[in-house]
Design a protein around this motif. Structure first.
Motif, PDB file in Angstrom:
ATOM      1  N   GLU A  11       0.828  -1.204   0.000  1.00 34.20           N
ATOM      2  CA  GLU A  11       0.000   0.000   0.000  1.00 34.20           C
ATOM      3  C   GLU A  11       0.861   1.252   0.000  1.00 34.20           C
ATOM      4  O   GLU A  11       0.528   2.242  -0.653  1.00 34.20           O
ATOM      5  N   SER A  14       2.067   1.704  -3.573  1.00 31.48           N
ATOM      6  CA  SER A  14       0.943   2.146  -4.409  1.00 31.48           C
ATOM      7  C   SER A  14       0.585   3.597  -4.118  1.00 31.48           C
ATOM      8  O   SER A  14       0.257   4.359  -5.040  1.00 31.48           O
ATOM      9  N   SER A  15       0.662   3.987  -2.864  1.00 35.39           N
ATOM     10  CA  SER A  15       0.357   5.370  -2.485  1.00 35.39           C
ATOM     11  C   SER A  15       1.350   6.341  -3.111  1.00 35.39           C
ATOM     12  O   SER A  15       0.965   7.434  -3.546  1.00 35.39           O
ATOM     13  N   ARG A  18       0.311   6.938  -6.564  1.00 34.18           N
ATOM     14  CA  ARG A  18      -0.863   7.829  -6.642  1.00 34.18           C
ATOM     15  C   ARG A  18      -0.547   9.253  -6.203  1.00 34.18           C
ATOM     16  O   ARG A  18      -1.378  10.139  -6.315  1.00 34.18           O
ATOM     17  N   ASP A  20       0.008  10.043  -3.045  1.00 32.39           N
ATOM     18  CA  ASP A  20      -0.623  10.185  -1.736  1.00 32.39           C
ATOM     19  C   ASP A  20       0.431  10.032  -0.637  1.00 32.39           C
ATOM     20  O   ASP A  20       0.636   8.950  -0.092  1.00 32.39           O
ATOM     21  N   SER A  82       3.233   0.627 -10.178  1.00 33.05           N
ATOM     22  CA  SER A  82       3.009   1.965  -9.634  1.00 33.05           C
ATOM     23  C   SER A  82       3.815   3.026 -10.366  1.00 33.05           C
ATOM     24  O   SER A  82       3.361   4.149 -10.534  1.00 33.05           O
ATOM     25  N   ALA A  85       1.980   4.055 -13.504  1.00 32.65           N
ATOM     26  CA  ALA A  85       0.588   4.503 -13.344  1.00 32.65           C
ATOM     27  C   ALA A  85       0.439   5.984 -13.622  1.00 32.65           C
ATOM     28  O   ALA A  85       1.309   6.755 -13.611  1.00 32.65           O
TER      29      ALA A  85
END
Length: 85
Positions: A11, A14-15, A18, A20, A82, A85
């Motif tokens: 996570e 992945s964050s 993004r 985040d 990721s 992305a």
């Protein structure tokens, strides 16, 4: 490695993808609380977060550092997914 810690590490990566930053930092801290083996990845996550805050993007060199920090396996697949992305 602990499956729950691996999920938190996934996570975190992945964050980063993004953009985040708060979620990335929280997730990697949770992973490290469970399994200290993720401290090398934590350094790379914090570097990526710093770049996101400063420049709004993660450099190719830092993505490579993230990949090196996870080695092979499922987390490397998360890094690769990721970063594109």
């Amino acid at each position: 490695m602990d499956p729950k810690a691996t999920a938190f590490a996934s996570e975190a990566i992945s964050s980063v993808g993004r953009g985040d930053v708060p979620s990335a930092r929280t997730s990697i801290a949770q992973a490290c609380d469970i399994d200290r083996a993720f401290f090398r990845l934590a350094d790379a996550i914090y570097l990526a977060c710093s770049e996101l805050e400063r420049d709004g993007e993660v450099t190719t060199a830092t993505w490579n550092t993230l990949g090196d920090a996870v080695g092979s396996g499922e987390l490397l697949a998360v890094v690769e997914a990721s970063r594109t992305a």
